[in-house]
Design an enzyme around this catalytic site. Structure first.
Site, short mmCIF file in Angstrom:
data_model
loop_
_atom_site.label_atom_id
_atom_site.label_comp_id
_atom_site.label_asym_id
_atom_site.label_seq_id
_atom_site.Cartn_x
_atom_site.Cartn_y
_atom_site.Cartn_z
N SER A 22 -15.16 27.94 -16.19
CA SER A 22 -15.86 27.37 -17.35
C SER A 22 -15.94 28.38 -18.49
O SER A 22 -15.88 28.00 -19.67
CB SER A 22 -17.26 26.87 -16.96
OG SER A 22 -18.10 27.94 -16.60
N MET A 98 -13.68 37.79 -9.36
CA MET A 98 -14.50 38.26 -8.24
C MET A 98 -13.80 39.36 -7.44
O MET A 98 -13.83 39.35 -6.20
CB MET A 98 -14.87 37.07 -7.34
CG MET A 98 -15.63 35.96 -8.08
SD MET A 98 -17.11 36.55 -8.91
CE MET A 98 -18.19 36.78 -7.50
N HIS A 117 -21.52 38.81 -16.70
CA HIS A 117 -22.29 38.90 -15.46
C HIS A 117 -23.58 38.08 -15.62
O HIS A 117 -24.25 38.19 -16.66
CB HIS A 117 -22.64 40.37 -15.17
CG HIS A 117 -23.36 40.55 -13.88
ND1 HIS A 117 -22.72 40.53 -12.64
CD2 HIS A 117 -24.67 40.75 -13.60
CE1 HIS A 117 -23.61 40.70 -11.69
NE2 HIS A 117 -24.81 40.83 -12.24
C1 GRF Z 1 -20.13 33.22 -14.12
O1 GRF Z 1 -21.46 32.88 -13.88
C2 GRF Z 1 -19.99 34.71 -14.30
O2 GRF Z 1 -21.12 35.31 -14.84
C3 GRF Z 1 -19.80 35.17 -12.89
O3 GRF Z 1 -19.00 34.19 -12.30
C4 GRF Z 1 -19.26 32.94 -12.92
C5 GRF Z 1 -17.95 32.33 -13.31
O4 GRF Z 1 -18.06 31.01 -13.71
N1 GRF Z 1 -19.21 36.49 -12.87
P1 GRF Z 1 -16.79 30.24 -14.31
O5 GRF Z 1 -15.66 30.44 -13.31
O6 GRF Z 1 -16.47 30.84 -15.63
O7 GRF Z 1 -17.19 28.81 -14.40
#
Ligand code: GRF
Length: 199
Positions: A22, A98, A117
């Site tokens: 997202s 991740m 983050h």
């Molecule tokens: C986000 O909340 C970011 O802060 C964390 O992982 C999530 C990723 O969400 N590191 P998306 O894949 O961008 O929807």
């Protein structure tokens, strides 16, 4: 439409994502509006992840660099650097990436590697920052966009947004409220990182 943030030249962005993507989509949307940037490549490490499907829908090239195919973090980062160089990236944005990165990637893109983050750093570093905030019982948490340094979830803050923890919140509701702010601050962080480089 609001005036675009001035970025000279427009920035070529590579986004790294492991999950839903997202934040990647928020960057693509902003690139068509206020952010003088172009998302030239999405890199994912998880085949079939949501981010990959979003890239297909948005018409953004997507490259799979699967960490399971690499014997070490350094090997993975070497492949990432090659992919970023190939498309002449100006900035590399870890948007839900991740994987812990090595100094190799940090040094290949000095002050050009960003991360988002879901906490107000330096609180709640590491995994499940939202769960950590709920467990700690804080009334205020948020999100941080920052430049990446070799230490995990550290580095100069570019933008933060505060988010209240409301009575009855669970992981899902709080994550959703934080994510709305992530989508707002990440494009601004890209603009600020570019401005910082321009001096
Ligand atoms: C986000 O909340 C970011 O802060 C964390 O992982 C999530 C990723 O969400 N590191 P998306 O894949 O961008 O929807």
């Amino acid at each position: 439409m609001a005036q675009p943030w001035p970025l000279h030249p427009p920035q070529r962005l590579v986004v790294l994502a492991s999950g839903q993507g997202s934040n990647f989509e928020a960057l693509v949307a902003a690139s068509g509006e206020r952010l003088a940037a172009q998302v030239v490549l999405l890199v994912v490490n998880n085949p079939g992840c949501g981010a990959e499907a979003r890239a297909a829908r948005l018409g953004i090239p997507c490259q799979l660099i699967n960490h399971r195919d690499h014997p070490s973090r350094a090997s993975l980062d070497t492949a990432l650097i090659a992919a970023c160089r190939q498309v002449q990236a100006d900035l590399v944005v870890m948007a839900g990436w991740m994987r812990i990165v090595t100094p190799l990637l940090v040094q290949a893109y000095p002050d050009r590697l960003l991360n988002i983050h879901p906490s107000l750093l330096p609180s709640f570093r590491g995994l499940d920052a939202v769960g950590q905030a709920l467990a700690a019982g804080v009334q205020l948490t948020g999100c941080t966009a920052h430049l990446v340094r070799p230490e995990v979830d550290a580095g100069p803050v570019l933008v933060q947004a505060a988010v209240p923890v409301l009575p009855g919140d669970d992981h899902r509701s709080l994550s959703a409220r934080i994510q709305r702010q992530e989508h707002a601050i990440l494009p601004l962080a890209v603009a600020l990182a570019a401005a910082r480089l321009a001096g």
